[in-house]
Design a protein around this motif. Sequence first.
Motif, short mmCIF file in Angstrom:
data_model
loop_
_atom_site.label_atom_id
_atom_site.label_comp_id
_atom_site.label_asym_id
_atom_site.label_seq_id
_atom_site.Cartn_x
_atom_site.Cartn_y
_atom_site.Cartn_z
N TYR A 152 0.83 -1.21 0.00
CA TYR A 152 0.00 0.00 0.00
C TYR A 152 0.86 1.26 0.00
O TYR A 152 0.54 2.24 -0.69
N ASN A 156 0.79 4.03 -2.88
CA ASN A 156 0.47 5.40 -2.49
C ASN A 156 1.57 6.36 -2.91
O ASN A 156 1.30 7.49 -3.37
N SER A 157 2.83 5.94 -2.77
CA SER A 157 3.94 6.82 -3.16
C SER A 157 3.99 7.03 -4.67
O SER A 157 4.50 8.06 -5.13
N LEU A 158 3.48 6.09 -5.43
CA LEU A 158 3.43 6.24 -6.89
C LEU A 158 2.22 7.02 -7.37
O LEU A 158 2.06 7.25 -8.57
N GLY A 159 1.36 7.42 -6.46
CA GLY A 159 0.17 8.19 -6.82
C GLY A 159 -0.89 7.37 -7.52
O GLY A 159 -1.67 7.92 -8.32
N LEU A 160 -0.97 6.09 -7.22
CA LEU A 160 -1.93 5.21 -7.91
C LEU A 160 -3.19 4.96 -7.10
O LEU A 160 -4.06 4.20 -7.55
N ILE A 161 -3.31 5.54 -5.91
CA ILE A 161 -4.50 5.34 -5.11
C ILE A 161 -5.71 5.91 -5.84
O ILE A 161 -5.67 7.01 -6.39
N ASP A 162 -6.79 5.15 -5.86
CA ASP A 162 -8.05 5.54 -6.50
C ASP A 162 -7.90 5.67 -8.02
O ASP A 162 -8.58 6.49 -8.63
N SER A 163 -7.01 4.88 -8.60
CA SER A 163 -6.85 4.85 -10.06
C SER A 163 -6.86 3.41 -10.54
O SER A 163 -6.57 2.49 -9.78
N SER A 166 -3.79 0.97 -10.14
CA SER A 166 -3.54 0.19 -8.93
C SER A 166 -4.09 -1.23 -9.03
O SER A 166 -3.73 -2.09 -8.23
N TYR A 240 -7.25 -0.16 -2.69
CA TYR A 240 -6.75 1.04 -3.36
C TYR A 240 -7.84 1.94 -3.93
O TYR A 240 -7.53 3.08 -4.29
#
Length: 320
Positions: A152, A156-163, A166, A240
């Motif tokens: 997670y 999250n660090s890759l900016g993939l949350i809610d996309s 993920s 995610y």
Amino acid sequence: MTTQPVALPRRLSRRRPDEETGRPVWEEEPTFFGRLSKPVVLGIVVLLVAFPLYVVVVTSLSTTEAVTRAGGLVVVPRELTIAAYVQLLSGGVVTRALLISTGITAIGTFFSLAITVLAAYGLSRPGSLLHRPLLFVVLLTFLFGPGIIPSYLVVNSLGLIDSYGSLILPTAVSAFNLIVMRSFFMGIPGELIDSARIDGAGEFAVLTRIVLPLSRAVVAVVGLFYAVGYWNAFFNAMLYLNDNNKWPLQMVLRTYIVQAQVLPTGAGGVTSSTGLGLSPAPSLAIKMAIVVIAIVPVLVIYPFIQKHFTKGVIIGAVKG
């Protein structure tokens, strides 16, 4: 002085049938009991697998009265209707989730296959750069998993949350599929690759013109593994995705059936009519209809890939 040969007892000199014919035991002609029991056992196995599917399909096509009369799942079909499917596919959560799952499965399978093929081909060439350390890292993933919290944090660090990324990138490559495909590539005769290189073909040309045409079986099987994995996945969506409108079909299935939450099938809430003169379907029929919609794509695709399983997986694994 001559010695007479000693005759062995009949029970000691008798040879087994496989020694007389030179064939292994499993290639001998089956006995009458074996020929009789084989269709019986296969019939029982087919019945145990097909009967639950039959009950699910019949219940999804049943009316409210039939479900109430049966007290739950319907075994004997009466008063069949497609109201549950019309109610689900007339717009809303299920239709959107079905389109999302289809897109994620198609894009994810193509992406995972491309990465797996390239990595497996590189690891199958003995002279490739750092192929042994990289292979050791791949094999290490069989023993140690990253864990939920580190995964997670990386997502999250890759900016993939809610996309949708993920749902694909964290599980893009399976170590098992990579090892199977690498083993199959290693079984391809090296003379073919050497002759292509003598003719001036580069590595990419060798892969696309020599290796892949000879590896259709393993590519088809690995592709099916990836497709089924993406189609059935719900855990990444639960971790995610915060937006319910981005949920795939399996997440909707889990939320509605397992957690028994209300599932809106139209704008503004639960649909009370199908719009085609059909009575609203009972909640149990709608649940079973979602299950049918979730398993039908796999059942349709699997027969076309099944013939490749023996050649694609078993031979590939043994040659490794």
